[in-house]
Design an enzyme around this catalytic site. Structure first.
Site, short mmCIF file in Angstrom:
data_model
loop_
_atom_site.label_atom_id
_atom_site.label_comp_id
_atom_site.label_asym_id
_atom_site.label_seq_id
_atom_site.Cartn_x
_atom_site.Cartn_y
_atom_site.Cartn_z
N TYR A 1 -0.71 -10.16 0.40
CA TYR A 1 0.38 -9.67 1.26
C TYR A 1 0.23 -10.25 2.67
CZ TYR A 1 -3.21 -6.29 2.69
OH TYR A 1 -4.37 -5.71 3.13
N HIS B 1 -10.83 -2.71 -1.45
CA HIS B 1 -11.79 -2.14 -0.50
C HIS B 1 -12.76 -1.24 -1.25
CE1 HIS B 1 -9.36 -3.18 3.16
NE2 HIS B 1 -8.37 -3.10 2.29
N TYR C 1 0.83 -1.20 0.00
CA TYR C 1 0.00 0.00 0.00
C TYR C 1 0.87 1.25 0.00
CZ TYR C 1 -4.28 -2.53 1.27
OH TYR C 1 -5.37 -3.36 1.29
N HIS D 1 -7.51 -8.26 -2.72
CA HIS D 1 -8.82 -7.64 -2.46
C HIS D 1 -8.78 -6.16 -2.77
CE1 HIS D 1 -6.54 -6.98 1.25
NE2 HIS D 1 -7.23 -5.87 1.38
N ARG E 1 -3.28 -11.92 3.36
CA ARG E 1 -4.59 -11.48 2.86
C ARG E 1 -4.77 -11.94 1.41
NH1 ARG E 1 -8.04 -7.71 4.23
NH2 ARG E 1 -9.31 -9.52 3.81
#
Lengths: 242, 206
Positions: free
Chosen positions: A147, A162, A108, A160, A157
Protein backbone atom coordinates in the site's frame (compact mmCIF):
# COMPACT_ATOMS: atom_id res chain seq x y z
CA UNK A 1 21.67 -16.50 46.89
CA UNK A 2 22.97 -16.85 43.32
CA UNK A 3 23.01 -13.75 41.13
CA UNK A 4 20.37 -14.08 38.41
CA UNK A 5 21.80 -14.30 34.91
CA UNK A 6 21.85 -11.09 32.92
CA UNK A 7 20.62 -10.57 29.40
CA UNK A 8 23.19 -9.96 26.73
CA UNK A 9 23.72 -6.36 25.76
CA UNK A 10 21.58 -5.32 22.82
CA UNK A 11 23.71 -4.79 19.70
CA UNK A 12 22.80 -1.21 18.83
CA UNK A 13 24.83 -1.31 15.62
CA UNK A 14 22.63 -4.13 14.38
CA UNK A 15 19.36 -2.50 15.45
CA UNK A 16 18.01 0.58 13.68
CA UNK A 17 19.09 3.92 15.17
CA UNK A 18 16.41 6.28 16.46
CA UNK A 19 17.11 9.00 13.90
CA UNK A 20 16.70 7.87 10.29
CA UNK A 21 16.37 10.85 7.98
CA UNK A 22 14.59 9.11 5.11
CA UNK A 23 11.91 7.70 7.37
CA UNK A 24 10.56 11.15 8.00
CA UNK A 25 8.43 10.54 11.07
CA UNK A 26 11.53 9.51 12.99
CA UNK A 27 13.05 12.97 12.61
CA UNK A 28 11.00 14.62 15.38
CA UNK A 29 10.42 11.43 17.37
CA UNK A 30 14.02 10.38 17.96
CA UNK A 31 15.88 11.23 21.17
CA UNK A 32 19.02 13.28 20.57
CA UNK A 33 20.85 12.42 23.75
CA UNK A 34 22.48 9.04 24.16
CA UNK A 35 20.57 6.29 25.86
CA UNK A 36 21.88 5.73 29.36
CA UNK A 37 23.08 2.16 29.75
CA UNK A 38 21.71 0.25 32.72
CA UNK A 39 22.91 -3.02 34.09
CA UNK A 40 19.99 -5.38 34.66
CA UNK A 41 18.00 -5.25 37.87
CA UNK A 42 14.91 -7.20 38.84
CA UNK A 43 12.90 -4.51 37.02
CA UNK A 44 14.44 -5.53 33.71
CA UNK A 45 14.90 -9.29 34.03
CA UNK A 46 11.24 -9.82 34.90
CA UNK A 47 8.32 -9.25 32.57
CA UNK A 48 4.67 -10.12 32.13
CA UNK A 49 3.65 -13.75 31.80
CA UNK A 50 0.69 -15.01 29.83
CA UNK A 51 -1.32 -18.17 29.82
CA UNK A 52 -3.88 -19.86 27.64
CA UNK A 53 -6.62 -18.28 29.72
CA UNK A 54 -5.61 -14.94 28.23
CA UNK A 55 -6.39 -15.86 24.65
CA UNK A 56 -8.92 -17.81 22.65
CA UNK A 57 -7.85 -20.85 20.58
CA UNK A 58 -9.12 -19.22 17.37
CA UNK A 59 -7.22 -15.99 17.93
CA UNK A 60 -4.37 -17.11 15.64
CA UNK A 61 -6.67 -17.72 12.65
CA UNK A 62 -7.06 -14.35 10.96
CA UNK A 63 -8.94 -15.95 8.08
CA UNK A 64 -11.79 -16.74 10.45
CA UNK A 65 -11.41 -14.81 13.71
CA UNK A 66 -13.36 -11.82 12.41
CA UNK A 67 -15.37 -13.50 9.65
CA UNK A 68 -19.09 -14.03 9.74
CA UNK A 69 -20.07 -17.61 10.34
CA UNK A 70 -19.32 -19.77 7.29
CA UNK A 71 -17.37 -17.01 5.54
CA UNK A 72 -13.68 -16.23 5.40
CA UNK A 73 -11.27 -13.43 4.63
CA UNK A 74 -10.50 -12.72 0.97
CA UNK A 75 -6.99 -13.18 -0.41
CA UNK A 76 -4.10 -15.56 -0.84
CA UNK A 77 -4.36 -17.93 2.09
CA UNK A 78 -1.08 -18.30 3.95
CA UNK A 79 0.39 -19.92 7.02
CA UNK A 80 3.03 -17.88 8.80
CA UNK A 81 4.98 -20.11 11.13
CA UNK A 82 8.30 -20.38 12.90
CA UNK A 83 9.94 -20.39 16.25
CA UNK A 84 10.78 -17.79 18.86
CA UNK A 85 14.39 -18.40 19.90
CA UNK A 86 16.94 -16.54 21.95
CA UNK A 87 20.46 -15.63 20.87
CA UNK A 88 21.69 -18.93 22.30
CA UNK A 89 19.30 -20.68 19.86
CA UNK A 90 17.19 -21.91 22.77
CA UNK A 91 13.44 -21.91 22.20
CA UNK A 92 11.37 -19.32 24.08
CA UNK A 93 8.28 -21.25 25.20
CA UNK A 94 4.92 -19.93 26.44
CA UNK A 95 5.44 -16.41 25.18
CA UNK A 96 2.80 -14.17 23.64
CA UNK A 97 3.12 -13.37 19.92
CA UNK A 98 0.72 -10.79 18.51
CA UNK A 99 0.35 -9.99 14.82
CA UNK A 100 -1.42 -7.31 12.81
CA UNK A 101 -1.59 -6.49 9.15
CA UNK A 102 -3.41 -4.91 6.23
CA UNK A 103 -5.90 -6.96 4.27
CA UNK A 104 -5.20 -8.49 0.85
CA UNK A 105 -5.89 -5.12 -0.79
CA UNK A 106 -3.46 -3.25 1.47
CA UNK A 107 -6.08 -1.59 3.68
CA UNK A 108 -6.07 -1.61 7.48
CA UNK A 109 -9.20 -1.85 9.58
CA UNK A 110 -8.44 1.41 11.37
CA UNK A 111 -10.42 4.60 11.48
CA UNK A 112 -7.31 6.53 10.50
CA UNK A 113 -6.59 4.50 7.34
CA UNK A 114 -7.98 6.37 4.35
CA UNK A 115 -6.46 4.33 1.50
CA UNK A 116 -9.05 3.74 -1.20
CA UNK A 117 -8.67 -0.05 -1.30
CA UNK A 118 -11.77 -1.72 0.16
CA UNK A 119 -12.21 -2.99 3.69
CA UNK A 120 -12.80 -6.75 3.77
CA UNK A 121 -15.87 -7.26 5.95
CA UNK A 122 -14.55 -10.66 7.02
CA UNK A 123 -11.05 -9.58 7.98
CA UNK A 124 -10.07 -7.90 11.24
CA UNK A 125 -6.34 -7.94 10.68
CA UNK A 126 -5.03 -9.08 14.03
CA UNK A 127 -4.20 -12.36 15.68
CA UNK A 128 -2.34 -13.65 18.71
CA UNK A 129 -0.94 -16.89 20.00
CA UNK A 130 1.31 -18.35 22.68
CA UNK A 131 4.39 -20.33 21.68
CA UNK A 132 4.42 -24.01 22.60
CA UNK A 133 7.07 -25.72 24.73
CA UNK A 134 9.47 -25.67 21.74
CA UNK A 135 8.94 -21.98 21.01
CA UNK A 136 6.83 -22.78 17.97
CA UNK A 137 4.04 -20.48 16.77
CA UNK A 138 1.82 -20.24 13.70
CA UNK A 139 -0.80 -17.97 12.24
CA UNK A 140 -3.27 -18.62 9.48
CA UNK A 141 -4.07 -15.49 7.50
CA UNK A 142 -4.18 -13.93 4.05
CA UNK A 143 -1.12 -12.37 2.47
CA UNK A 144 -1.30 -8.63 3.05
CA UNK A 145 -1.24 -6.27 0.07
CA UNK A 146 1.30 -3.52 -0.58
CA UNK A 147 0.00 0.00 0.00
CA UNK A 148 1.07 3.60 -0.51
CA UNK A 149 2.03 5.82 2.40
CA UNK A 150 2.89 9.44 2.91
CA UNK A 151 6.63 9.69 3.31
CA UNK A 152 8.07 10.53 -0.06
CA UNK A 153 5.27 11.24 -2.53
CA UNK A 154 5.42 7.80 -4.08
CA UNK A 155 6.38 5.37 -1.31
CA UNK A 156 4.80 1.91 -1.16
CA UNK A 157 5.21 -0.43 1.77
CA UNK A 158 6.21 -3.97 0.88
CA UNK A 159 3.73 -6.60 2.02
CA UNK A 160 4.38 -7.10 5.74
CA UNK A 161 2.96 -8.43 8.98
CA UNK A 162 3.72 -6.64 12.24
CA UNK A 163 4.78 -8.93 15.07
CA UNK A 164 5.01 -8.14 18.77
CA UNK A 165 6.89 -10.53 21.08
CA UNK A 166 7.53 -10.55 24.83
CA UNK A 167 10.05 -13.18 25.93
CA UNK A 168 10.59 -13.72 29.63
CA UNK A 169 12.08 -10.36 30.66
CA UNK A 170 11.01 -6.78 29.96
CA UNK A 171 14.40 -6.22 28.27
CA UNK A 172 13.40 -8.63 25.49
CA UNK A 173 10.30 -6.72 24.46
CA UNK A 174 10.31 -6.36 20.69
CA UNK A 175 8.12 -5.24 17.82
CA UNK A 176 9.19 -6.04 14.29
CA UNK A 177 7.82 -6.60 10.80
CA UNK A 178 7.99 -9.73 8.70
CA UNK A 179 8.39 -9.32 4.93
CA UNK A 180 7.96 -11.92 2.20
CA UNK A 181 10.58 -13.54 0.01
CA UNK A 182 10.72 -12.14 -3.51
CA UNK A 183 8.96 -8.81 -2.88
CA UNK A 184 10.59 -6.13 -5.10
CA UNK A 185 9.44 -3.34 -2.76
CA UNK A 186 11.61 -4.50 0.15
CA UNK A 187 14.84 -2.76 -0.95
CA UNK A 188 12.93 0.45 -1.75
CA UNK A 189 11.25 0.95 1.61
CA UNK A 190 12.55 3.72 3.92
CA UNK A 191 11.28 1.81 6.98
CA UNK A 192 13.12 -1.36 5.92
CA UNK A 193 16.19 0.79 5.30
CA UNK A 194 16.27 1.99 8.90
CA UNK A 195 18.07 -1.33 9.50
CA UNK A 196 21.80 -0.70 9.02
CA UNK A 197 22.90 -3.95 7.35
CA UNK A 198 21.71 -6.09 4.46
CA UNK A 199 22.14 -9.13 6.70
CA UNK A 200 19.78 -7.58 9.21
CA UNK A 201 17.24 -6.79 6.48
CA UNK A 202 17.45 -10.32 5.15
CA UNK A 203 16.68 -11.65 8.62
CA UNK A 204 13.24 -10.00 8.39
CA UNK A 205 12.28 -11.74 5.15
CA UNK A 206 10.19 -14.88 5.61
CA UNK A 207 11.09 -17.73 3.30
CA UNK A 208 8.57 -19.54 1.16
CA UNK A 209 8.22 -22.95 2.84
CA UNK A 210 6.58 -25.38 0.47
CA UNK A 211 6.99 -28.24 2.91
CA UNK A 212 4.64 -26.51 5.32
CA UNK A 213 1.96 -25.67 2.79
CA UNK A 214 -1.35 -27.44 2.95
CA UNK A 215 -1.88 -28.68 -0.60
CA UNK A 216 -4.87 -27.08 -2.33
CA UNK A 217 -5.46 -24.90 0.72
CA UNK A 218 -2.71 -22.57 2.00
CA UNK A 219 0.82 -21.60 1.04
CA UNK A 220 3.35 -21.17 3.88
CA UNK A 221 6.15 -18.86 4.91
CA UNK A 222 8.62 -19.54 7.69
CA UNK A 223 9.75 -16.74 9.99
CA UNK A 224 11.87 -17.28 13.08
CA UNK A 225 12.12 -14.53 15.67
CA UNK A 226 15.23 -14.14 17.83
CA UNK A 227 15.07 -12.42 21.22
CA UNK A 228 18.00 -11.43 23.37
CA UNK A 229 19.98 -14.22 24.98
CA UNK A 230 20.90 -14.55 28.60
CA UNK A 231 23.65 -15.87 30.78
CA UNK A 232 22.75 -18.68 33.11
CA UNK A 233 23.03 -18.07 36.80
CA UNK A 234 26.65 -17.45 37.70
CA UNK A 235 28.51 -20.23 39.44
CA UNK A 236 31.85 -19.71 41.12
CA UNK A 237 33.53 -22.36 39.03
CA UNK A 238 32.07 -21.09 35.76
CA UNK A 239 32.36 -17.33 35.80
CA UNK A 240 31.08 -16.90 32.27
CA UNK A 241 27.78 -18.31 33.44
CA UNK A 242 27.03 -20.69 30.61
CA UNK B 1 40.64 -18.56 10.71
CA UNK B 2 39.50 -18.34 14.27
CA UNK B 3 36.50 -20.39 15.28
CA UNK B 4 33.08 -18.86 14.89
CA UNK B 5 31.24 -17.54 17.94
CA UNK B 6 27.95 -19.09 17.12
CA UNK B 7 25.21 -16.91 18.56
CA UNK B 8 22.08 -15.91 16.69
CA UNK B 9 21.46 -12.21 16.12
CA UNK B 10 18.46 -10.54 17.74
CA UNK B 11 15.67 -9.90 15.24
CA UNK B 12 15.92 -6.25 14.11
CA UNK B 13 13.22 -3.96 15.45
CA UNK B 14 10.84 -2.12 13.16
CA UNK B 15 8.50 0.72 14.00
CA UNK B 16 5.12 -0.29 15.42
CA UNK B 17 3.65 2.09 12.82
CA UNK B 18 0.48 4.13 13.07
CA UNK B 19 -1.80 1.10 13.39
CA UNK B 20 -0.25 -0.58 16.42
CA UNK B 21 -3.70 -0.44 18.03
CA UNK B 22 -5.07 -2.94 15.52
CA UNK B 23 -2.70 -5.54 16.87
CA UNK B 24 -2.34 -4.70 20.52
CA UNK B 25 -5.55 -2.86 21.43
CA UNK B 26 -8.09 -3.37 18.64
CA UNK B 27 -10.86 -1.72 20.65
CA UNK B 28 -8.97 1.56 20.32
CA UNK B 29 -8.71 0.98 16.57
CA UNK B 30 -12.49 0.86 16.49
CA UNK B 31 -13.48 -2.80 16.44
CA UNK B 32 -14.16 -5.67 18.80
CA UNK B 33 -12.54 -8.97 17.99
CA UNK B 34 -11.16 -10.56 21.16
CA UNK B 35 -13.14 -11.74 24.15
CA UNK B 36 -10.65 -9.87 26.30
CA UNK B 37 -7.99 -7.34 25.50
CA UNK B 38 -4.79 -7.64 27.48
CA UNK B 39 -3.18 -5.12 29.76
CA UNK B 40 -6.28 -3.22 30.85
CA UNK B 41 -6.08 -4.00 34.56
CA UNK B 42 -2.59 -3.52 35.95
CA UNK B 43 -3.01 -4.09 39.68
CA UNK B 44 -6.18 -6.19 39.88
CA UNK B 45 -8.95 -5.79 42.43
CA UNK B 46 -7.29 -6.75 45.72
CA UNK B 47 -3.73 -5.41 45.48
CA UNK B 48 -2.39 -3.71 48.58
CA UNK B 49 -1.09 -0.18 48.49
CA UNK B 50 -2.24 3.27 47.54
CA UNK B 51 -4.50 3.45 44.49
CA UNK B 52 -3.11 6.05 42.12
CA UNK B 53 -3.75 7.47 38.69
CA UNK B 54 -0.93 8.36 36.31
CA UNK B 55 -1.50 10.75 33.42
CA UNK B 56 0.61 12.47 30.85
CA UNK B 57 1.55 13.28 27.30
CA UNK B 58 4.29 12.16 24.98
CA UNK B 59 5.70 15.24 23.24
CA UNK B 60 7.81 15.24 20.07
CA UNK B 61 10.68 17.48 19.00
CA UNK B 62 8.33 20.13 17.63
CA UNK B 63 6.58 20.41 21.00
CA UNK B 64 3.47 18.62 19.71
CA UNK B 65 1.72 15.78 21.53
CA UNK B 66 2.22 12.37 19.95
CA UNK B 67 -1.33 11.14 19.42
CA UNK B 68 -0.71 7.63 18.15
CA UNK B 69 1.67 6.33 20.80
CA UNK B 70 1.24 3.13 22.80
CA UNK B 71 2.91 2.69 26.16
CA UNK B 72 3.46 -0.43 28.18
CA UNK B 73 3.79 -0.33 31.93
CA UNK B 74 5.76 -2.75 34.09
CA UNK B 75 5.86 -2.40 37.84
CA UNK B 76 6.24 -4.13 41.19
CA UNK B 77 3.49 -4.43 43.77
CA UNK B 78 3.47 -2.45 47.02
CA UNK B 79 5.87 -4.97 48.56
CA UNK B 80 8.34 -4.50 45.72
CA UNK B 81 7.64 -7.85 44.09
CA UNK B 82 7.09 -8.46 40.40
CA UNK B 83 4.52 -10.93 39.08
CA UNK B 84 7.18 -13.20 37.61
CA UNK B 85 9.00 -16.36 38.74
CA UNK B 86 12.11 -14.25 39.43
CA UNK B 87 10.15 -11.34 40.85
CA UNK B 88 10.94 -11.86 44.54
CA UNK B 89 7.94 -13.83 45.74
CA UNK B 90 4.21 -14.22 45.40
CA UNK B 91 1.98 -11.26 44.59
CA UNK B 92 -1.71 -10.67 45.20
CA UNK B 93 -4.23 -12.64 43.14
CA UNK B 94 -4.93 -10.64 39.99
CA UNK B 95 -1.87 -8.43 40.27
CA UNK B 96 -0.11 -8.53 36.92
CA UNK B 97 1.93 -5.34 37.10
CA UNK B 98 1.70 -4.95 33.35
CA UNK B 99 -0.51 -2.67 31.35
CA UNK B 100 -1.11 -1.15 27.97
CA UNK B 101 -1.87 2.52 27.73
CA UNK B 102 -3.50 4.12 24.71
CA UNK B 103 -3.55 7.83 24.00
CA UNK B 104 -6.61 9.81 23.11
CA UNK B 105 -6.33 10.18 19.33
CA UNK B 106 -7.54 13.79 19.45
CA UNK B 107 -5.41 15.14 22.28
CA UNK B 108 -2.60 12.66 22.91
CA UNK B 109 -3.51 12.48 26.62
CA UNK B 110 -3.03 9.10 28.25
CA UNK B 111 -3.66 7.77 31.73
CA UNK B 112 -3.82 4.58 33.74
CA UNK B 113 -4.94 3.39 37.17
CA UNK B 114 -2.75 1.25 39.34
CA UNK B 115 -1.25 1.03 42.79
CA UNK B 116 1.90 2.77 43.90
CA UNK B 117 4.77 0.29 43.73
CA UNK B 118 7.15 -0.35 46.60
CA UNK B 119 10.93 -0.24 46.71
CA UNK B 120 12.67 -3.01 44.79
CA UNK B 121 16.12 -4.56 45.11
CA UNK B 122 18.88 -2.99 43.06
CA UNK B 123 22.29 -4.35 42.23
CA UNK B 124 24.87 -5.24 44.86
CA UNK B 125 22.50 -4.92 47.79
CA UNK B 126 21.23 -1.44 46.88
CA UNK B 127 17.59 -0.42 47.04
CA UNK B 128 15.70 1.15 44.15
CA UNK B 129 13.15 3.86 44.82
CA UNK B 130 9.57 3.08 43.79
CA UNK B 131 9.34 3.36 40.03
CA UNK B 132 7.37 2.22 37.02
CA UNK B 133 9.14 0.97 33.90
CA UNK B 134 7.71 2.26 30.63
CA UNK B 135 8.15 1.12 27.05
CA UNK B 136 7.07 3.47 24.31
CA UNK B 137 6.31 2.57 20.70
CA UNK B 138 4.77 4.57 17.85
CA UNK B 139 5.09 5.46 14.21
CA UNK B 140 8.53 7.03 13.80
CA UNK B 141 10.05 5.18 16.76
CA UNK B 142 12.32 2.58 15.18
CA UNK B 143 12.97 0.67 18.37
CA UNK B 144 10.88 0.87 21.52
CA UNK B 145 12.10 3.45 24.04
CA UNK B 146 12.61 2.46 27.67
CA UNK B 147 12.29 4.88 30.53
CA UNK B 148 11.30 4.94 34.20
CA UNK B 149 8.83 7.03 36.12
CA UNK B 150 9.65 7.93 39.72
CA UNK B 151 7.42 9.63 42.29
CA UNK B 152 7.81 13.22 43.49
CA UNK B 153 6.75 12.38 47.04
CA UNK B 154 9.57 9.82 47.42
CA UNK B 155 12.30 12.42 47.60
CA UNK B 156 14.36 10.55 50.17
CA UNK B 157 14.28 7.24 48.28
CA UNK B 158 14.87 9.02 44.98
CA UNK B 159 17.98 10.68 46.38
CA UNK B 160 19.42 7.23 47.11
CA UNK B 161 18.21 5.52 43.95
CA UNK B 162 21.16 3.94 42.11
CA UNK B 163 19.63 4.47 38.68
CA UNK B 164 18.77 8.13 39.15
CA UNK B 165 22.22 8.68 40.63
CA UNK B 166 23.79 7.03 37.61
CA UNK B 167 22.60 9.92 35.47
CA UNK B 168 25.65 12.15 35.43
CA UNK B 169 23.69 15.25 34.40
CA UNK B 170 21.82 16.01 37.59
CA UNK B 171 19.55 18.46 35.84
CA UNK B 172 18.19 15.61 33.69
CA UNK B 173 17.15 13.41 36.63
CA UNK B 174 14.01 15.45 37.08
CA UNK B 175 12.73 14.29 33.69
CA UNK B 176 11.97 10.94 35.34
CA UNK B 177 10.01 12.27 38.31
CA UNK B 178 6.24 12.60 38.12
CA UNK B 179 4.54 15.45 39.97
CA UNK B 180 1.83 14.59 42.48
CA UNK B 181 -1.52 16.27 42.97
CA UNK B 182 -4.92 15.20 44.29
CA UNK B 183 -8.23 14.97 42.51
CA UNK B 184 -11.39 13.90 44.34
CA UNK B 185 -9.25 12.52 47.15
CA UNK B 186 -7.14 10.36 44.85
CA UNK B 187 -3.44 10.79 44.08
CA UNK B 188 -2.78 11.77 40.47
CA UNK B 189 0.74 11.78 39.06
CA UNK B 190 1.58 13.77 35.96
CA UNK B 191 4.38 12.51 33.74
CA UNK B 192 5.34 14.23 30.49
CA UNK B 193 7.67 12.29 28.22
CA UNK B 194 9.69 14.45 25.83
CA UNK B 195 11.15 12.49 22.94
CA UNK B 196 13.43 15.29 21.87
CA UNK B 197 14.23 18.95 22.47
CA UNK B 198 14.25 20.98 25.68
CA UNK B 199 13.84 18.74 28.68
CA UNK B 200 14.31 15.54 26.67
CA UNK B 201 13.40 12.59 28.88
CA UNK B 202 16.18 10.24 29.91
CA UNK B 203 15.83 6.96 28.00
CA UNK B 204 17.70 3.82 28.92
CA UNK B 205 19.53 1.09 27.08
CA UNK B 206 18.53 -1.74 29.38
Amino acid sequence: MPTPGEYYQRDREWQPPAYTHDYKTSVARSPRYSLISLENTVSEITGPTFGHNDIDPLDNDMIHNYARSGESAIGERIILHGRVLDENARPVPNTLVEAWQANAGGRYRHKKDTYLAPIDPNFGGCGRTITDENGYYYFRTVKPGAYPWRNWVNNWRPAHIHLSVFGSGFVQRLITQCYFEGDPLIPKCPIVKTIPTQEGIDSLVAALDLNATIPLDSIAYKFDIVLRGRRSTLFENRLEGN
Amino acid sequence: MVQKVDYLKETPSQTAGPYVHIGLAPGAAGFDIYKQELGKDIAGPIANGERIRVEGLVIDGTGSPVKDVLLEVWQANADGRYAHPEGGGPVEEGFRGWGRVITDFATGEWGFDTIKPGKTPGRNGSVQAPHINLWIVARGINIGLNTRMYFEDEAEANAQDPVLNLIEWENRRGTLIAGRSERDGQAVYRFEIRLQGDGETVFFDI
